[in-house]
Design a protein around this motif. Structure first.
Motif, PDB file in Angstrom:
ATOM      1  N   PRO A  54      46.084  -2.652  59.146  1.00  0.00           N
ATOM      2  CA  PRO A  54      45.178  -1.225  58.348  1.00  0.00           C
ATOM      3  C   PRO A  54      43.974  -2.319  58.117  1.00  0.00           C
ATOM      4  CG  PRO A  54      47.586  -1.142  57.380  1.00  0.00           C
ATOM      5  CD  PRO A  54      47.564  -2.375  58.185  1.00  0.00           C
ATOM      6  N   GLU A  55      42.735  -1.552  58.254  1.00  0.00           N
ATOM      7  CA  GLU A  55      41.393  -1.995  58.076  1.00  0.00           C
ATOM      8  C   GLU A  55      41.369  -2.612  56.501  1.00  0.00           C
ATOM      9  OE1 GLU A  55      36.784  -0.489  58.769  1.00  0.00           O
ATOM     10  OE2 GLU A  55      38.512   0.922  58.746  1.00  0.00           O
ATOM     11  N   ILE A  56      41.876  -1.871  55.622  1.00  0.00           N
ATOM     12  CA  ILE A  56      41.856  -2.498  54.125  1.00  0.00           C
ATOM     13  C   ILE A  56      41.906  -4.112  54.464  1.00  0.00           C
ATOM     14  CG2 ILE A  56      42.091  -0.325  52.886  1.00  0.00           C
ATOM     15  CD1 ILE A  56      45.135  -1.099  52.730  1.00  0.00           C
ATOM     16  N   TYR A  57      42.740  -4.492  55.028  1.00  0.00           N
ATOM     17  CA  TYR A  57      43.176  -5.974  55.127  1.00  0.00           C
ATOM     18  C   TYR A  57      42.029  -6.625  55.450  1.00  0.00           C
ATOM     19  CZ  TYR A  57      48.226  -5.323  54.320  1.00  0.00           C
ATOM     20  OH  TYR A  57      49.596  -4.883  53.930  1.00  0.00           O
ATOM     21  N   TYR A  58      40.940  -6.252  56.219  1.00  0.00           N
ATOM     22  CA  TYR A  58      39.710  -6.916  56.801  1.00  0.00           C
ATOM     23  C   TYR A  58      38.769  -6.953  55.594  1.00  0.00           C
ATOM     24  CZ  TYR A  58      41.874  -6.581  61.365  1.00  0.00           C
ATOM     25  OH  TYR A  58      42.833  -6.664  62.616  1.00  0.00           O
ATOM     26  N   ARG A  59      38.902  -6.211  54.595  1.00  0.00           N
ATOM     27  CA  ARG A  59      37.866  -5.837  53.837  1.00  0.00           C
ATOM     28  C   ARG A  59      38.022  -5.951  52.364  1.00  0.00           C
ATOM     29  NH1 ARG A  59      34.619  -2.528  57.635  1.00  0.00           N
ATOM     30  NH2 ARG A  59      32.734  -2.680  56.053  1.00  0.00           N
ATOM     31  N   THR A  60      38.964  -6.695  51.883  1.00  0.00           N
ATOM     32  CA  THR A  60      39.429  -7.109  50.727  1.00  0.00           C
ATOM     33  C   THR A  60      38.234  -7.884  49.799  1.00  0.00           C
ATOM     34  OG1 THR A  60      40.672  -8.977  50.997  1.00  0.00           O
ATOM     35  CG2 THR A  60      41.774  -6.752  50.930  1.00  0.00           C
ATOM     36  N   LEU A  61      37.860  -7.395  48.532  1.00  0.00           N
ATOM     37  CA  LEU A  61      36.808  -8.139  47.726  1.00  0.00           C
ATOM     38  C   LEU A  61      37.633  -9.487  47.177  1.00  0.00           C
ATOM     39  CD1 LEU A  61      35.215  -5.529  47.863  1.00  0.00           C
ATOM     40  CD2 LEU A  61      34.699  -5.702  45.455  1.00  0.00           C
ATOM     41  N   ASP A  62      36.893 -10.281  46.813  1.00  0.00           N
ATOM     42  CA  ASP A  62      37.549 -11.458  46.285  1.00  0.00           C
ATOM     43  C   ASP A  62      37.943 -10.998  44.766  1.00  0.00           C
ATOM     44  OD1 ASP A  62      37.490 -14.648  45.642  1.00  0.00           O
ATOM     45  OD2 ASP A  62      37.027 -13.389  43.810  1.00  0.00           O
ATOM     46  N   PRO A  63      39.743 -11.381  44.820  1.00  0.00           N
ATOM     47  CA  PRO A  63      40.247 -10.593  43.680  1.00  0.00           C
ATOM     48  C   PRO A  63      39.724 -10.955  42.247  1.00  0.00           C
ATOM     49  CG  PRO A  63      41.694 -12.447  44.605  1.00  0.00           C
ATOM     50  CD  PRO A  63      40.279 -12.287  45.632  1.00  0.00           C
ATOM     51  N   PHE A  64      39.147 -12.211  42.213  1.00  0.00           N
ATOM     52  CA  PHE A  64      38.953 -12.730  40.631  1.00  0.00           C
ATOM     53  C   PHE A  64      37.305 -11.806  40.337  1.00  0.00           C
ATOM     54  CE2 PHE A  64      41.945 -15.629  41.849  1.00  0.00           C
ATOM     55  CZ  PHE A  64      42.880 -15.567  40.612  1.00  0.00           C
ATOM     56  N   VAL A  65      36.622 -12.070  41.359  1.00  0.00           N
ATOM     57  CA  VAL A  65      35.271 -11.309  41.088  1.00  0.00           C
ATOM     58  C   VAL A  65      35.520  -9.696  40.752  1.00  0.00           C
ATOM     59  CG1 VAL A  65      33.173 -10.333  42.091  1.00  0.00           C
ATOM     60  CG2 VAL A  65      33.974 -12.739  42.585  1.00  0.00           C
ATOM     61  N   ALA A  66      36.247  -9.245  41.526  1.00  0.00           N
ATOM     62  CA  ALA A  66      36.723  -7.581  41.409  1.00  0.00           C
ATOM     63  C   ALA A  66      37.518  -7.601  40.011  1.00  0.00           C
ATOM     64  CB  ALA A  66      37.616  -7.232  42.286  1.00  0.00           C
ATOM     65  N   LEU A  67      38.331  -8.121  39.660  1.00  0.00           N
ATOM     66  CA  LEU A  67      39.108  -8.127  38.275  1.00  0.00           C
ATOM     67  C   LEU A  67      38.239  -8.565  37.150  1.00  0.00           C
ATOM     68  CD1 LEU A  67      42.485  -9.861  39.301  1.00  0.00           C
ATOM     69  CD2 LEU A  67      41.885  -7.189  38.924  1.00  0.00           C
ATOM     70  N   SER A  68      37.187  -9.438  37.475  1.00  0.00           N
ATOM     71  CA  SER A  68      36.292  -9.800  36.258  1.00  0.00           C
ATOM     72  C   SER A  68      35.207  -8.337  35.948  1.00  0.00           C
ATOM     73  CB  SER A  68      35.422 -10.828  36.617  1.00  0.00           C
ATOM     74  OG  SER A  68      36.297 -11.998  36.526  1.00  0.00           O
ATOM     75  N   ALA A  69      34.744  -7.748  37.017  1.00  0.00           N
ATOM     76  CA  ALA A  69      34.207  -6.602  37.113  1.00  0.00           C
ATOM     77  C   ALA A  69      34.948  -5.642  36.028  1.00  0.00           C
ATOM     78  CB  ALA A  69      33.843  -5.907  38.241  1.00  0.00           C
ATOM     79  N   ALA A  70      36.138  -5.441  36.646  1.00  0.00           N
ATOM     80  CA  ALA A  70      37.041  -4.287  35.936  1.00  0.00           C
ATOM     81  C   ALA A  70      37.266  -4.815  34.413  1.00  0.00           C
ATOM     82  CB  ALA A  70      38.362  -4.015  36.536  1.00  0.00           C
ATOM     83  N   ALA A  71      37.345  -6.227  34.128  1.00  0.00           N
ATOM     84  CA  ALA A  71      37.349  -6.677  32.813  1.00  0.00           C
ATOM     85  C   ALA A  71      36.226  -6.028  31.924  1.00  0.00           C
ATOM     86  CB  ALA A  71      37.652  -8.224  32.801  1.00  0.00           C
ATOM     87  N   ALA A  72      35.332  -6.268  32.374  1.00  0.00           N
ATOM     88  CA  ALA A  72      33.861  -6.132  31.680  1.00  0.00           C
ATOM     89  C   ALA A  72      33.657  -4.411  31.056  1.00  0.00           C
ATOM     90  CB  ALA A  72      32.553  -6.139  32.686  1.00  0.00           C
ATOM     91  N   VAL A  73      34.444  -3.525  31.823  1.00  0.00           N
ATOM     92  CA  VAL A  73      34.373  -2.307  31.442  1.00  0.00           C
ATOM     93  C   VAL A  73      35.612  -1.676  30.683  1.00  0.00           C
ATOM     94  CG1 VAL A  73      32.545  -1.860  32.899  1.00  0.00           C
ATOM     95  CG2 VAL A  73      35.069  -1.291  33.638  1.00  0.00           C
ATOM     96  N   THR A  74      36.619  -2.442  30.392  1.00  0.00           N
ATOM     97  CA  THR A  74      37.961  -2.179  29.732  1.00  0.00           C
ATOM     98  C   THR A  74      38.436  -2.938  28.663  1.00  0.00           C
ATOM     99  OG1 THR A  74      39.245  -3.742  31.400  1.00  0.00           O
ATOM    100  CG2 THR A  74      38.736  -1.208  32.202  1.00  0.00           C
ATOM    101  N   GLN A  75      39.335  -2.465  27.957  1.00  0.00           N
ATOM    102  CA  GLN A  75      39.703  -3.320  26.546  1.00  0.00           C
ATOM    103  C   GLN A  75      41.316  -3.381  26.830  1.00  0.00           C
ATOM    104  OE1 GLN A  75      37.629  -4.448  24.250  1.00  0.00           O
ATOM    105  NE2 GLN A  75      36.037  -3.446  25.322  1.00  0.00           N
ATOM    106  N   ARG A  76      42.059  -2.722  27.688  1.00  0.00           N
ATOM    107  CA  ARG A  76      43.377  -2.747  27.403  1.00  0.00           C
ATOM    108  C   ARG A  76      44.254  -3.159  28.573  1.00  0.00           C
ATOM    109  NH1 ARG A  76      46.992   0.811  28.627  1.00  0.00           N
ATOM    110  NH2 ARG A  76      45.386   2.267  29.043  1.00  0.00           N
TER     111      ARG A  76
END
Length: 274
Positions: A54-76
């Motif tokens: 599947p095409e998604i395998y070719y296009r993944t963001l770096d996981p730690f950059v993506a998770l850090s972005a999610a961390a900045a707008v969540t609390q729990r």
């Protein structure tokens, strides 16, 4: 029973910030995201799911950059890799990334790990696929030293460094939980190094005997999270009869509006089983 989401975050789907907020708003407990650094053009390794990759395998963001972005707008919500390809990762850099994510998220990082299947991808990182299991085990042990020791050192077959300072240290002690992915071949890794087993899309009738087998090997009640569960109440009902800590709904990678619709349905089903 806890319920979270497993997905691929790419440049074509919902942004990690919007996704993290939406998961938390709906009362789900976690976000786990996949990793692939690249996909070789000349790929001979068959896709485990069968058919074309599947095409998604070719296009993944770096996981730690993506998770850090999610961390900045969540609390729990917990923020996990599902899975990080340790066979393709420098252990010192990865230890710092995991600890940094744990710090910026206030102690919500989960380090989901595996050995990977795409041999050509790992070869481009200088990894011999034939020894990747031993390599992953050693890198995980080295990372534990870096997280838990002020002056960490490690001397092994694949990883070798004299005493070093590696900071920040994780917020969670002794370190963020290690969720080890894989099938029965990974059970000794779960037993020796893992805090939980990340079972990949196993149906309930197969999962029960596997849990018994794992816990027999480990000699303890290893927590189990099931990755990639379909949103089918009749299947989820079967999982509730097993000793499973968490189910991760598989979220297709879609634009924001479609993603929110999926999450609404996940939340509705999860509420029935809480």
């Amino acid at each position: 029973m806890k319920f979270g989401v497993a997905t691929f975050i790419t440049d074509q789907g919902i942004a990690p910030t919007a996704l993290g907020r939406a998961i938390e708003e709906r009362g789900l407990d976690s976000l786990f995201i996949a990793e692939h650094t690249h996909i070789p053009v000349d790929r001979r390794s068959p896709y485990p799911g069968g058919g074309e990759l599947p095409e998604i395998y070719y296009r993944t963001l770096d996981p730690f950059v993506a998770l850090s972005a999610a961390a900045a707008v969540t609390q729990r919500i917990l923020l996990g890799t599902g899975i990080a390809l340790v066979a393709q990762r420098d252990p010192i850099i990865t230890a710092k990334e995991v600890a940094s994510l744990d710090l910026v998220s206030g102690g919500r990082a989960v380090f989901g790990v595996g050995i990977g299947w795409n041999r050509e991808e790992m070869e481009n990182h200088g990894t011999d696929p034939r020894t990747r299991g031993r390599l992953v085990d050693e890198r995980l042990r080295a990372m534990r030293e870096l997280w838990t020791k002020d002056k960490a050192e490690f001397h092994g077959e694949f990883v070798d460094f004299d005493p070093v300072y590696c900071r920040p240290k994780p917020v969670q002690r002794p370190h963020p939980p290690l969720y080890v992915g894989g099938g029965e071949a990974a059970f000794h890794r779960v037993a020796d190094l893992g805090d939980a087993w990340l079972a990949i899309s196993l149906p309930p009738e197969q999962l029960g005997p596997q849990i018994d087998r794992l816990r027999s090997i480990a000699g303890r009640d290893v927590p189990v999270t099931v990755y990639g569960v379909a949103n089918k109440p009749e299947i989820i009902e079967q999982y509730t009869r097993l000793d499973v800590e968490r189910l991760l709904f598989y979220l297709p990678t879609k634009p924001e509006a479609e993603t929110l619709s999926y999450l609404d349905r996940f939340a509705d089903v999860a509420e029935r089983f809480r």
